[in-house]
Design a protein around this motif. Structure first.
Motif, short mmCIF file in Angstrom:
data_model
loop_
_atom_site.label_atom_id
_atom_site.label_comp_id
_atom_site.label_asym_id
_atom_site.label_seq_id
_atom_site.Cartn_x
_atom_site.Cartn_y
_atom_site.Cartn_z
N ILE A 1 1.23 -0.98 -0.40
CA ILE A 1 -0.03 0.08 -0.09
C ILE A 1 1.05 0.88 -0.22
O ILE A 1 1.78 1.22 0.69
CB ILE A 1 -0.54 0.30 1.45
CG1 ILE A 1 -1.66 -0.41 0.90
CG2 ILE A 1 -1.69 1.33 1.14
CD1 ILE A 1 -3.10 -1.09 2.35
N MET A 2 0.61 2.05 -0.91
CA MET A 2 1.55 3.55 -1.62
C MET A 2 1.27 4.69 -0.05
O MET A 2 0.64 5.47 -0.56
CB MET A 2 0.86 3.63 -2.12
CG MET A 2 2.03 2.86 -3.53
SD MET A 2 3.56 2.22 -3.85
CE MET A 2 3.53 4.32 -4.25
N ASP A 3 1.41 4.31 1.51
CA ASP A 3 1.42 5.38 2.65
C ASP A 3 2.52 5.94 2.40
O ASP A 3 3.44 5.90 2.51
CB ASP A 3 0.67 4.18 3.58
CG ASP A 3 2.11 3.70 4.11
OD1 ASP A 3 2.69 3.03 3.44
OD2 ASP A 3 2.11 3.35 5.20
N ILE A 4 2.62 6.83 3.26
CA ILE A 4 3.73 7.04 4.07
C ILE A 4 5.41 6.30 3.86
O ILE A 4 5.99 7.12 2.70
CB ILE A 4 3.79 8.28 5.58
CG1 ILE A 4 2.04 9.19 5.08
CG2 ILE A 4 4.46 8.89 5.31
CD1 ILE A 4 2.08 9.42 6.58
N MET A 5 4.88 5.54 4.14
CA MET A 5 5.85 4.96 4.34
C MET A 5 6.15 4.53 3.15
O MET A 5 8.01 4.72 2.58
CB MET A 5 6.23 3.79 6.04
CG MET A 5 7.24 3.03 6.19
SD MET A 5 8.50 3.32 6.92
CE MET A 5 7.66 4.27 8.34
N ARG A 6 5.64 3.59 2.76
CA ARG A 6 5.75 3.03 1.51
C ARG A 6 6.67 4.12 0.31
O ARG A 6 7.59 3.44 0.15
CB ARG A 6 5.19 2.79 1.01
CG ARG A 6 5.08 1.81 -0.47
CD ARG A 6 5.92 0.04 -0.58
NE ARG A 6 5.99 -0.50 -1.64
CZ ARG A 6 6.46 -1.88 -1.70
NH1 ARG A 6 6.46 -2.06 -0.20
NH2 ARG A 6 6.47 -2.19 -2.70
N ARG A 7 6.04 5.33 0.42
CA ARG A 7 6.69 6.09 -1.03
C ARG A 7 7.82 7.51 -0.05
O ARG A 7 8.93 7.15 -0.97
CB ARG A 7 5.29 7.18 -0.80
CG ARG A 7 4.25 6.97 -1.04
CD ARG A 7 3.22 7.72 -1.36
NE ARG A 7 2.27 7.70 -1.47
CZ ARG A 7 1.45 7.98 -3.02
NH1 ARG A 7 2.29 9.10 -3.77
NH2 ARG A 7 0.24 7.23 -3.23
N SER A 8 7.88 7.41 1.39
CA SER A 8 9.74 7.49 2.13
C SER A 8 10.60 5.93 0.85
O SER A 8 11.81 6.82 0.66
CB SER A 8 9.50 7.83 3.05
OG SER A 8 9.37 6.70 3.53
N TYR A 9 10.38 5.36 1.53
CA TYR A 9 11.28 4.17 0.94
C TYR A 9 11.72 3.83 -0.18
O TYR A 9 12.88 3.63 -0.98
CB TYR A 9 10.71 2.71 1.44
CG TYR A 9 11.06 1.57 0.95
CD1 TYR A 9 12.29 1.27 1.82
CD2 TYR A 9 11.42 0.74 -0.07
CE1 TYR A 9 13.66 0.71 1.89
CE2 TYR A 9 12.07 -0.69 0.10
CZ TYR A 9 12.87 -1.15 0.89
OH TYR A 9 14.17 -1.36 0.54
N ILE A 10 10.74 4.07 -1.80
CA ILE A 10 11.01 4.39 -3.07
C ILE A 10 11.70 5.58 -2.90
O ILE A 10 12.53 5.26 -3.44
CB ILE A 10 9.60 4.36 -3.62
CG1 ILE A 10 8.64 2.86 -3.07
CG2 ILE A 10 9.22 4.75 -4.64
CD1 ILE A 10 7.49 3.41 -4.16
N VAL A 11 11.59 6.39 -2.56
CA VAL A 11 12.19 7.85 -2.43
C VAL A 11 13.46 7.62 -2.19
O VAL A 11 14.68 7.96 -3.29
CB VAL A 11 11.62 9.11 -2.22
CG1 VAL A 11 12.37 10.23 -2.07
CG2 VAL A 11 9.98 9.50 -2.68
N GLY A 12 14.31 7.15 -1.50
CA GLY A 12 14.97 6.78 -0.33
C GLY A 12 16.08 5.74 -1.98
O GLY A 12 17.15 5.92 -1.93
N GLY A 13 14.76 4.76 -1.92
CA GLY A 13 15.74 4.11 -2.97
C GLY A 13 16.39 4.39 -4.81
O GLY A 13 17.26 3.96 -5.39
#
Length: 219
Positions: free
Chosen positions: A169-181
Motif C-alpha cells: 500500500i502506497m502510504d507514507i512509509m512506502r513512498r518514503s522507502y521508494i524515494v530513498g531507493g
C-alpha cells in the motif's frame, strides 16, 4: 557521513500524498474498531455467559498475536483458503479494525464499569429497557471517562499503520522507502516520514484534548 535533505525536496509532495492513504485506512478501521469494541464490551458485561466467553476469546487472540501477522493472514491466507483475492486496502482496514476492536472493547468495558452503579439501578427501577439504557445513559457517560484512552488508541493505530507497506500500500512509509531507493537517500527520506508521523500524532493529540475540554464543559 553526509546528510543532504535537498536531494529529496522534489519528492516531498509525493511522500505527503501518503497522508491521505494513511488517514483513510486508520479512519475507517477506527470506526469498525469502535463499533466492534462496543459490541464486545457489552457481551463481556452481559448476563449471557456464552457471549462473554466468545468475546473474551476474541480479545485474547487479537491482543495475543502480532498485528502484522493478522494483516498477512488476511491478505495472503484468505485467498489460499477460500480462493478470494482480498484487495490490499480491504485487508488493511479489516486487520486494523478487528485488532483495534479487541483493545477498544477492554477500554469501553472499563469505562462502563466505572459508571456509578446507581445509574444502572435507577434505570432498571424506572423500567428502562437494557438496550436504551446502555445507549442513552451508560455509554455516553462511559465515553466521557475513556476519551483519553480512545484518543491514545487512535494515535497508536496511526503509527502502527506503517506496517501496511509490507503488502504494497502506497502510504507514507512506502513512498518514503521508494524515494530513498530512487535517490539513494534512505536516511533522509525515512527521517522525513518520521517527521510527518510525528506531526500527525501531535495534531491528533491536540484534537483529543480539545474534544475532552468541550465534553467536560458540557457536564
Amino acid at each position: 557521513m553526509s546528510l543532504d535533505f535537498t536531494q529529496i525536496t522534489s519528492s516531498i509532495p509525493y511522500i505527503l500524498q501518503g497522508i491521505g492513504v494513511t488517514l483513510k485506512i486508520v479512519g475507517i478501521a477506527a470506526l469498525i474498531g469502535f463499533f466492534l469494541g462496543t459490541l464486545l464490551a457489552i457481551c463481556k458485561i452481559g448476563k449471557v455467559k456464552a457471549l462473554a466467553w466468545l468475546a473474551d476469546i476474541y480479545t485474547s487472540i487479537f491482543r495475543g498475536t502480532p498485528l502484522i501477522l493478522q494483516l498477512l493472514l488476511i491478505y495472503y491466507g484468505v485467498p489460499q483458503l477460500f480462493g478470494i483475492q482480498v484487495e490490499a486496502y480491504i485487508a488493511a482496514i479489516l486487520a486494523f479494525g478487528l485488532n483495534s476492536g479487541a483493545y477498544i472493547s477492554e477500554i469501553i468495558r472499563a469505562g462502563i464499569l466505572a459508571v456509578d452503579r446507581g445509574q444502572l439501578e435507577a434505570s432498571m427501577a424506572l423500567g428502562i429497557p437494557y438496550g436504551k439504557m446502555m445507549k442513552d445513559i451508560i455509554l455516553p457517560q462511559a465515553v466521557k471517562n475513556i476519551l483519553p484512552a480512545l484518543v491514545n488508541e487512535f494515535i497508536t493505530l496511526t503509527k502502527e499503520s506503517a506496517i501496511v507497506t509490507v503488502i504494497g500500500i502506497m502510504d507514507i512509509m512506502r513512498r518514503s522507502y521508494i524515494v530513498g531507493g530512487n535517490t539513494y537517500r534512505y536516511f533522509e527520506s525515512l527521517i522525513f516520514a518520521g517527521f510527518v508521523y510525528y506531526i500527525m500524532v501531535v495534531v491528533l493529540t491536540m484534537l483529543g484534548k480539545l474534544i475532552e475540554k468541550r465534553m467536560s464543559r458540557s457536564d
